[in-house]
Scaffold this motif. Structure first.
Motif, PDB file in Angstrom:
ATOM      1  N   VAL A 227       0.842  -1.241   0.003  1.00 28.90           N
ATOM      2  CA  VAL A 227       0.046  -0.006   0.022  1.00 28.90           C
ATOM      3  C   VAL A 227       0.982   1.100   0.092  1.00 28.90           C
ATOM      4  CG1 VAL A 227      -1.765   1.272   1.169  1.00 28.90           C
ATOM      5  CG2 VAL A 227      -1.852  -1.192   1.349  1.00 28.90           C
ATOM      6  N   SER A 228       0.763   2.030  -1.080  1.00 30.74           N
ATOM      7  CA  SER A 228       1.696   3.299  -1.210  1.00 30.74           C
ATOM      8  C   SER A 228       0.627   4.436  -0.953  1.00 30.74           C
ATOM      9  CB  SER A 228       2.033   3.209  -2.778  1.00 30.74           C
ATOM     10  OG  SER A 228       3.129   4.239  -2.849  1.00 30.74           O
ATOM     11  N   VAL A 229       1.296   5.174   0.341  1.00 30.25           N
ATOM     12  CA  VAL A 229       0.261   6.308   0.652  1.00 30.25           C
ATOM     13  C   VAL A 229       1.099   7.379   0.510  1.00 30.25           C
ATOM     14  CG1 VAL A 229      -1.019   7.121   2.571  1.00 30.25           C
ATOM     15  CG2 VAL A 229      -0.580   4.678   2.317  1.00 30.25           C
ATOM     16  N   HIS A 230       0.376   8.662  -0.149  1.00 36.64           N
ATOM     17  CA  HIS A 230       0.873  10.038  -0.320  1.00 36.64           C
ATOM     18  C   HIS A 230       0.218  10.749   1.007  1.00 36.64           C
ATOM     19  CE1 HIS A 230       3.292  12.966  -2.293  1.00 36.64           C
ATOM     20  NE2 HIS A 230       2.169  13.640  -2.161  1.00 36.64           N
ATOM     21  N   TRP A 231       1.088  11.025   2.317  1.00 37.47           N
ATOM     22  CA  TRP A 231       0.414  11.670   3.382  1.00 37.47           C
ATOM     23  C   TRP A 231       1.545  12.487   4.098  1.00 37.47           C
ATOM     24  CZ3 TRP A 231      -0.086   6.358   6.897  1.00 37.47           C
ATOM     25  CH2 TRP A 231       1.261   5.778   6.988  1.00 37.47           C
ATOM     26  N   GLY A 232       0.725  13.273   4.866  1.00 35.50           N
ATOM     27  CA  GLY A 232       1.672  13.916   6.152  1.00 35.50           C
ATOM     28  C   GLY A 232       2.361  15.367   5.396  1.00 35.50           C
ATOM     29  N   SER A 233       2.948  16.046   6.409  1.00 35.74           N
ATOM     30  CA  SER A 233       3.491  17.093   5.900  1.00 35.74           C
ATOM     31  C   SER A 233       4.906  17.013   5.132  1.00 35.74           C
ATOM     32  CB  SER A 233       3.862  18.101   7.092  1.00 35.74           C
ATOM     33  OG  SER A 233       4.824  17.259   8.166  1.00 35.74           O
ATOM     34  N   ASN A 234       5.706  18.175   4.595  1.00 39.97           N
ATOM     35  CA  ASN A 234       6.881  18.280   4.162  1.00 39.97           C
ATOM     36  C   ASN A 234       7.927  18.079   4.822  1.00 39.97           C
ATOM     37  OD1 ASN A 234       5.257  18.598   1.651  1.00 39.97           O
ATOM     38  ND2 ASN A 234       5.392  20.709   1.670  1.00 39.97           N
ATOM     39  N   TRP A 235       7.884  18.624   6.152  1.00 42.97           N
ATOM     40  CA  TRP A 235       9.113  18.667   6.927  1.00 42.97           C
ATOM     41  C   TRP A 235       8.943  18.308   7.980  1.00 42.97           C
ATOM     42  CZ3 TRP A 235      12.939  20.047   3.863  1.00 42.97           C
ATOM     43  CH2 TRP A 235      12.745  20.753   2.467  1.00 42.97           C
ATOM     44  N   GLY A 236       9.987  17.718   8.807  1.00 43.29           N
ATOM     45  CA  GLY A 236      10.030  17.340  10.245  1.00 43.29           C
ATOM     46  C   GLY A 236       9.872  15.951  10.312  1.00 43.29           C
ATOM     47  N   TYR A 237      10.580  15.362  11.620  1.00 48.17           N
ATOM     48  CA  TYR A 237      10.976  13.749  11.560  1.00 48.17           C
ATOM     49  C   TYR A 237       9.811  13.294  12.160  1.00 48.17           C
ATOM     50  CZ  TYR A 237      15.707  14.843  10.041  1.00 48.17           C
ATOM     51  OH  TYR A 237      16.588  15.183   9.148  1.00 48.17           O
ATOM     52  N   ARG A 238       8.862  14.014  13.123  1.00 53.26           N
ATOM     53  CA  ARG A 238       7.841  13.260  13.934  1.00 53.26           C
ATOM     54  C   ARG A 238       6.715  12.768  13.015  1.00 53.26           C
ATOM     55  NH1 ARG A 238       3.233  14.410  15.765  1.00 53.26           N
ATOM     56  NH2 ARG A 238       2.334  13.350  17.908  1.00 53.26           N
ATOM     57  N   VAL A 239       6.566  11.541  13.168  1.00 48.57           N
ATOM     58  CA  VAL A 239       5.434  10.983  12.708  1.00 48.57           C
ATOM     59  C   VAL A 239       4.194  11.136  13.463  1.00 48.57           C
ATOM     60  CG1 VAL A 239       4.483   8.845  11.592  1.00 48.57           C
ATOM     61  CG2 VAL A 239       6.816   9.318  11.288  1.00 48.57           C
ATOM     62  N   PRO A 240       2.952  11.725  12.765  1.00 45.19           N
ATOM     63  CA  PRO A 240       1.694  11.664  13.623  1.00 45.19           C
ATOM     64  C   PRO A 240       1.126  10.318  14.068  1.00 45.19           C
ATOM     65  CG  PRO A 240       1.634  13.077  11.726  1.00 45.19           C
ATOM     66  CD  PRO A 240       2.795  12.089  11.519  1.00 45.19           C
ATOM     67  N   ARG A 241       0.559  10.505  15.197  1.00 41.78           N
ATOM     68  CA  ARG A 241      -0.097   9.060  15.810  1.00 41.78           C
ATOM     69  C   ARG A 241      -1.057   8.344  14.852  1.00 41.78           C
ATOM     70  NH1 ARG A 241       1.583   7.762  20.651  1.00 41.78           N
ATOM     71  NH2 ARG A 241       2.442   9.477  21.946  1.00 41.78           N
ATOM     72  N   ASP A 242      -1.879   9.277  14.144  1.00 40.80           N
ATOM     73  CA  ASP A 242      -2.567   8.533  13.057  1.00 40.80           C
ATOM     74  C   ASP A 242      -2.207   7.888  11.915  1.00 40.80           C
ATOM     75  OD1 ASP A 242      -2.004  10.869  11.829  1.00 40.80           O
ATOM     76  OD2 ASP A 242      -3.895  11.539  11.266  1.00 40.80           O
ATOM     77  N   GLN A 243      -0.994   8.374  11.693  1.00 39.10           N
ATOM     78  CA  GLN A 243      -0.139   7.733  10.556  1.00 39.10           C
ATOM     79  C   GLN A 243       0.456   6.324  11.243  1.00 39.10           C
ATOM     80  OE1 GLN A 243       2.687   9.674   8.372  1.00 39.10           O
ATOM     81  NE2 GLN A 243       1.536  11.642   7.936  1.00 39.10           N
ATOM     82  N   ILE A 244       0.930   6.363  12.151  1.00 41.26           N
ATOM     83  CA  ILE A 244       1.360   5.308  12.848  1.00 41.26           C
ATOM     84  C   ILE A 244       0.413   4.124  12.900  1.00 41.26           C
ATOM     85  CG2 ILE A 244       2.371   4.266  14.933  1.00 41.26           C
ATOM     86  CD1 ILE A 244       4.013   6.890  15.318  1.00 41.26           C
ATOM     87  N   ARG A 245      -0.991   4.559  13.516  1.00 45.13           N
ATOM     88  CA  ARG A 245      -1.879   3.631  13.789  1.00 45.13           C
ATOM     89  C   ARG A 245      -2.376   2.954  12.525  1.00 45.13           C
ATOM     90  NH1 ARG A 245      -7.650   5.831  16.149  1.00 45.13           N
ATOM     91  NH2 ARG A 245      -7.688   6.835  14.360  1.00 45.13           N
ATOM     92  N   PHE A 246      -2.543   3.889  11.567  1.00 42.53           N
ATOM     93  CA  PHE A 246      -3.272   3.444  10.173  1.00 42.53           C
ATOM     94  C   PHE A 246      -2.184   2.449   9.612  1.00 42.53           C
ATOM     95  CE2 PHE A 246      -4.115   3.787   5.664  1.00 42.53           C
ATOM     96  CZ  PHE A 246      -5.369   3.814   5.527  1.00 42.53           C
ATOM     97  N   ALA A 247      -0.952   2.799   9.585  1.00 47.23           N
ATOM     98  CA  ALA A 247       0.012   1.744   8.967  1.00 47.23           C
ATOM     99  C   ALA A 247      -0.058   0.362   9.788  1.00 47.23           C
ATOM    100  CB  ALA A 247       1.453   2.419   9.082  1.00 47.23           C
TER     101      ALA A 247
END
Length: 378
Positions: A227-247
């Motif tokens: 599953v290839s997902v285009h998501w999230g902001s352009n900058w920064g290392y922190r991954v939002p919790r909703d992305q972690i949960r979704f993955a």
């Protein structure tokens, strides 16, 4: 392919439009409608201002540079790129957008030279020239013998995976989705009457369950699901919790690999239940040289990901990351100090994963950290 394993090449955003299109043999119109730049050739001059003259016209292989040699050396079974540009002659700029990307269809050899098996189109630039521009993109790719995932002339076509055959009657299924968090508007979703993208309105448990159902309905024994997902902001290392949960919900549901992109630089690597999650692969080809800001993220450094997966189980069998550097709108080998910098950063931000610098200068998974950290990224 080695025995019961499949190796996939994945990368982040391949942006062959705008300035890159202008140095290729058949450049389209250089007109832009950005706040500060009105001519795409300005981005070529910016690159030249920091790294020296850029020849034009260049051979179609020029933007890929050293990446092509490495692809030949490692010979992945499946090649997946996120094509983040429209392929159109259109001058119908989508209203309300600050940035528009297009490449002339005659310059598609600059894409076919890398022999991608799948071009992911579920991103925030594929409709920069409206639905007619997307239809021309789809037609152009089809004429060039390239297969697209994540966009189509109907919802069924946009959501359908590309099935890449591998030996022994197996397939790699590539599903592609574009999330609102990466600037993919809901109005871009494919409808029964209009071409569009496979849109991801939210990263909820219900949405993840719907994706998993679609994967299960499509796959057959012996298939691997990406599953290839285009998501999230352009900058920064922190991954939002909703992305972690979704993955993780995708992996829990049977997905073998999550290929995330949108960020302009690499983000954390995670191994969850023996499956790889790439939260952000970073840019791969673009025209950003000479643009100031966010220098601490070193967006001039690029990574080609080579992921080896067990055929029978879907488990991760190996990860090799090839470090590259953008110079003069071309990819070249990253110097030793930059390889070390990438290793250090990825090791620091990737929870529970140790990144090692191999003797051949590539990055690879090392021994897992003794005590996995919680969360992903600082």
């Amino acid at each position: 392919m080695d025995g019961g394993a499949v190796t996939l090449f994945l990368c982040g955003d391949v942006m062959l439009g705008r300035g890159v299109d202008q140095i290729l043999p058949r450049p389209g119109s250089p007109e832009l409608r950005e706040d500060h730049v009105r001519d795409a050739r300005t981005y070529v001059r910016l690159a030249e201002s920091v790294h020296g003259p850029v020849p034009a016209p260049v051979d179609p292989s020029w933007p890929w540079g050293e990446a092509l040699r490495w692809l030949e050396r490692y010979a992945p079974d499946v090649r997946i790129v996120n094509l983040e540009t429209s392929v159109t002659r259109s001058d119908a700029f989508a209203p309300g957008k600050a940035i528009h990307y297009r490449m002339h269809p005659a310059n598609l050899p600059a894409l076919t030279v890398a022999r991608p098996d799948v071009c992911v189109l579920a991103n925030n630039h594929v409709l920069d020239f409206g639905r007619p521009g997307l239809e021309e993109t789809l037609d152009s790719l089809e004429r060039a013998g390239l297969r697209a995932a994540g966009a189509g002339r109907s919802p069924a076509e946009a959501c359908a995976p590309v099935a890449v055959p591998v030996p022994a009657d197996g397939r790699v299924l590539v599903f592609a989705l574009g999330a609102r968090s990466a600037g993919v508007p809901s109005a871009w979703a494919a409808t029964p009457r209009a071409a569009g993208v496979a849109h991801l309105p939210e990263l909820s448990a219900d949405t993840a369950a719907a994706v998993v159902r679609h994967v299960r309905e499509t796959r057959r024994p012996g298939d691997l699901a990406v599953v290839s997902v285009h998501w999230g902001s352009n900058w920064g290392y922190r991954v939002p919790r909703d992305q972690i949960r979704f993955a993780r919900l995708l992996v829990d549901g049977g997905v073998d690999l999550v290929h995330g992109h949108s960020s302009h630089h690499p983000r954390p690597v995670e191994v969850y239940r023996d499956r790889l999650v790439l939260y952000g692969c970073g840019d791969f080809i673009d025209d950003y040289e000479g643009i100031s800001g966010y220098e601490e993220y070193r967006d001039d450094l690029r990574i080609a990901y080579l992921v080896t997966v067990e055929r029978d189980t879907g488990r991760l069998a190996g990860l090799r990351m090839l470090p590259l550097r953008a110079r003069r709108l071309r990819l070249e080998p990253a110097p030793d100090e930059d390889r070390v910098w990438l290793r250090t950063v990825l090791d620091r931000i990737s929870d529970g994963v140790h990144i090692a610098l191999d003797t051949d200068g590539t990055l690879a998974l090392g021994q897992p950290a003794a005590t996995p950290r919680t969360g992903t990224g600082p």
